[in-house]
Design an enzyme around this catalytic site. Structure first.
Site, PDB file in Angstrom:
ATOM      1  N   ARG A 268     -11.203 -10.707  18.005  1.00 35.94           N
ATOM      2  CA  ARG A 268     -12.531 -10.601  17.380  1.00 35.94           C
ATOM      3  C   ARG A 268     -13.550 -11.531  18.031  1.00 35.94           C
ATOM      4  NH1 ARG A 268     -10.550  -9.806  11.118  1.00 35.94           N
ATOM      5  NH2 ARG A 268     -10.329  -7.559  11.299  1.00 35.94           N
TER       6      ARG A 268
ATOM      7  N   LYS B   5      -0.713   9.463   2.771  1.00 32.58           N
ATOM      8  CA  LYS B   5      -1.115  10.243   1.593  1.00 32.58           C
ATOM      9  C   LYS B   5      -2.348  11.111   1.808  1.00 32.58           C
ATOM     10  CE  LYS B   5       0.634   7.120  -1.927  1.00 32.58           C
ATOM     11  NZ  LYS B   5       0.227   6.004  -2.787  1.00 32.58           N
TER      12      LYS B   5
ATOM     13  N   GLY C  93      -7.255   1.266  10.230  1.00 28.46           N
ATOM     14  CA  GLY C  93      -5.961   0.768   9.764  1.00 28.46           C
ATOM     15  C   GLY C  93      -4.795   0.928  10.708  1.00 28.46           C
TER      16      GLY C  93
ATOM     17  N   GLY D  68     -11.773  -0.599   7.044  1.00 25.54           N
ATOM     18  CA  GLY D  68     -12.483   0.004   5.902  1.00 25.54           C
ATOM     19  C   GLY D  68     -13.821   0.593   6.311  1.00 25.54           C
TER      20      GLY D  68
HETATM   21  P1  AMP Z   1      -2.177   5.197   6.061  1.00 23.99           P
HETATM   22  O1  AMP Z   1      -2.394   3.750   5.671  1.00 23.99           O
HETATM   23  O2  AMP Z   1      -2.550   6.163   5.000  1.00 23.99           O
HETATM   24  O3  AMP Z   1      -2.778   5.515   7.401  1.00 23.99           O
HETATM   25  O4  AMP Z   1      -0.612   5.386   6.174  1.00 23.99           O
HETATM   26  C1  AMP Z   1       0.132   4.720   7.132  1.00 23.99           C
HETATM   27  C2  AMP Z   1       1.555   4.700   6.684  1.00 23.99           C
HETATM   28  O5  AMP Z   1       2.055   6.006   6.553  1.00 23.99           O
HETATM   29  C3  AMP Z   1       2.456   3.990   7.648  1.00 23.99           C
HETATM   30  O6  AMP Z   1       2.895   2.807   7.073  1.00 23.99           O
HETATM   31  C4  AMP Z   1       3.589   4.981   7.871  1.00 23.99           C
HETATM   32  O7  AMP Z   1       4.859   4.374   7.810  1.00 23.99           O
HETATM   33  C5  AMP Z   1       3.432   5.937   6.711  1.00 23.99           C
HETATM   34  N1  AMP Z   1       4.023   7.255   6.986  1.00 23.99           N
HETATM   35  C6  AMP Z   1       3.784   8.058   8.040  1.00 23.99           C
HETATM   36  N2  AMP Z   1       4.570   9.152   7.995  1.00 23.99           N
HETATM   37  C7  AMP Z   1       5.328   9.055   6.888  1.00 23.99           C
HETATM   38  C8  AMP Z   1       6.353   9.876   6.314  1.00 23.99           C
HETATM   39  N3  AMP Z   1       6.716  11.012   6.875  1.00 23.99           N
HETATM   40  N4  AMP Z   1       6.933   9.446   5.181  1.00 23.99           N
HETATM   41  C9  AMP Z   1       6.541   8.275   4.623  1.00 23.99           C
HETATM   42  N5  AMP Z   1       5.580   7.469   5.122  1.00 23.99           N
HETATM   43  C10 AMP Z   1       4.979   7.852   6.244  1.00 23.99           C
END
Ligand code: AMP
Length: 395
Positions: free
Chosen positions: A35, A197, A353, A376
């Protein structure tokens, strides 16, 4: 968009909001200076013009003036990176700050103490922002990581500078990159959205459907889409209450002529464990007791072709549980595909992220066009929101 290049800082004092919220070890040494490096070009431009720079930042989330969050810990690191011995003011407002600014000469740099020692900073307090505004002739915002917050130093302070305010080089680059992906980029435009999610990405998906030609959906989101379409997903992660939404997204995409690409095969595992038994399997027939934790080989080939055909690429979110070596291959392969497309002339932005962490971990940082510095703030930009810190400069 007014940037530092629109100003000559000769004999001016620039009040620069930087993001020096850097990690420190137990001995209060900076363990990652990314940074600080990122703000360097802005600071150098000000000094080379013959101006001086008053740097303000937050560090961590102190409750009052807690010594462990003092920015004095980073003075030596900032001096080393900038190549100038940086001065330090023991407070970011009031006599200590004002006197230090008054005695600042052209070519000099002053770092103010942690903004968040004052609760007024995050409260966006106007009187506090006015006190800050006394510390410079021109306000420069170069902190993308806090641009989505209407804090005193990121947003409110701008109203005291009339026309004398602009974006620093880093923030300008962030804005340009988002612009390219969301409106001015060469077609075909492809967004890759992974992560865990649907619920946390839904606003992005809705906003992005109007902007892209291809939407690749991966990671844990896959299974909500597959189940909604009647597939059998075994024990894979799924948000049952989002199935209807998934179907609506597919319908909307079709109406808008956006091609949606969802994994056709996955790496199934018999436990959420790096040492689980694994095998590639069709995404629509995952047996009970098994879960999909990464994209499969057929899927990666398909995604590769889509990426290689694209001229503008956005990547947000991993294709699998990349934190475990056994399920990182999909995310790494995607990184390779995006790197190759970039080498062939595509513009690629990685932001938000976990994909930034993945890109750095697997060494793709300098093989994509731009890696965003704000988690964010990037997500909110992709959701189509106008960030207060950006609006404050544009108004
Ligand atoms: P996000 O913060 O929403 O971008 O999610 C990132 C997280 O999603 C990471 O920690 C990954 O381990 C998790 N992730 C990716 N694919 C899967 C999966 N098939 N099942 C469970 N977690 C997952």
């Amino acid at each position: 968009m007014k940037t530092i290049n629109d100003f000559n800082f000769a004999d001016k004092k620039a009040l620069v909001r930087v993001d020096f919220n850097v990690p420190l070890n137990e001995s209060f040494e900076v363990t990652d200076d990314t940074r600080i490096q990122a703000a360097k070009p802005t600071i150098i431009k000000i000094l080379e013009d013959g101006g001086s720079a008053v740097l303000m930042s937050h560090l961590g989330r102190p409750k009052g003036a807690q010594a462990e969050f003092s920015l004095k810990h980073i003075v030596e690191k900032v001096s080393e990176v900038i190549g100038v011995q940086v001065k330090f003011a023991a407070d970011c407002v009031g006599a200590a700050a004002e006197e230090a600014v008054a005695s600042l000469n052209p070519g000099e740099v002053l770092l103010l103490e942690n903004l968040r020692y004052h609760a007024e900073e995050t409260a966006g307090d106007k009187a506090f922002a006015e006190q800050l505004s006394k510390l410079g002739d021109i306000y420069v915002n170069d902190a993308f990581g806090t641009a989505h917050r209407a804090h005193a130093s990121t947003t409110i302070v701008a109203q005291f500078f009339a026309d004398n305010k602009c974006f620093g080089g880093l923030l300008a680059k962030e804005i340009e990159s988002i612009e390219k992906v969301l409106s001015s980029g060469e077609k075909p435009v492809t967004a890759v959205l992974g992560g865990s999610k649907v619920s946390s990405k839904i606003t992005i998906i809705e906003n992005i459907l109007d902007k892209v030609d291809n939407l690749i959906i991966g990671g844990g989101m896959t299974y909500t889409f597959v189940k909604a379409q009647g597939g059998k997903i075994g024990d894979s992660i799924c948000e049952d209450d989002k199935q209807q939404l998934a179907l609506e997204i597919l319908k909307k995409a079709e109406e808008k002529g956006v091609k949606i690409h969802i994994p056709v095969d996955v790496i199934g595992a018999d436990a959420f464990d790096n040492n689980a038994n694994t095998k590639p399997m069709d995404v629509t027939t995952i047996p009970d007791g098994w879960q999909g934790l990464d994209a499969g080989p057929e899927t990666l080939k398909k995604f590769h072709n889509v990426i290689l055909d694209s001229k503008t690429i956005l990547w947000n979110g991993p294709l699998g549980v990349f934190e475990m070596e056994s399920f990182a291959k999909g995310t790494i392969a995607l990184g390779h595909s995006i790197a190759e497309a970039t080498e062939k002339g595509a513009f690629s932005l990685v932001g938000g992220g976990d994909s930034v962490a993945a890109v750095k971990q697997f060494g793709f940082g300098d093989k994509v066009s731009y890696v965003s510095t704000g988690g964010g703030a990037m997500l909110e930009s992709l959701e189509g929101k106008t960030l207060p810190g950006i609006e404050a400069i544009q108004n």
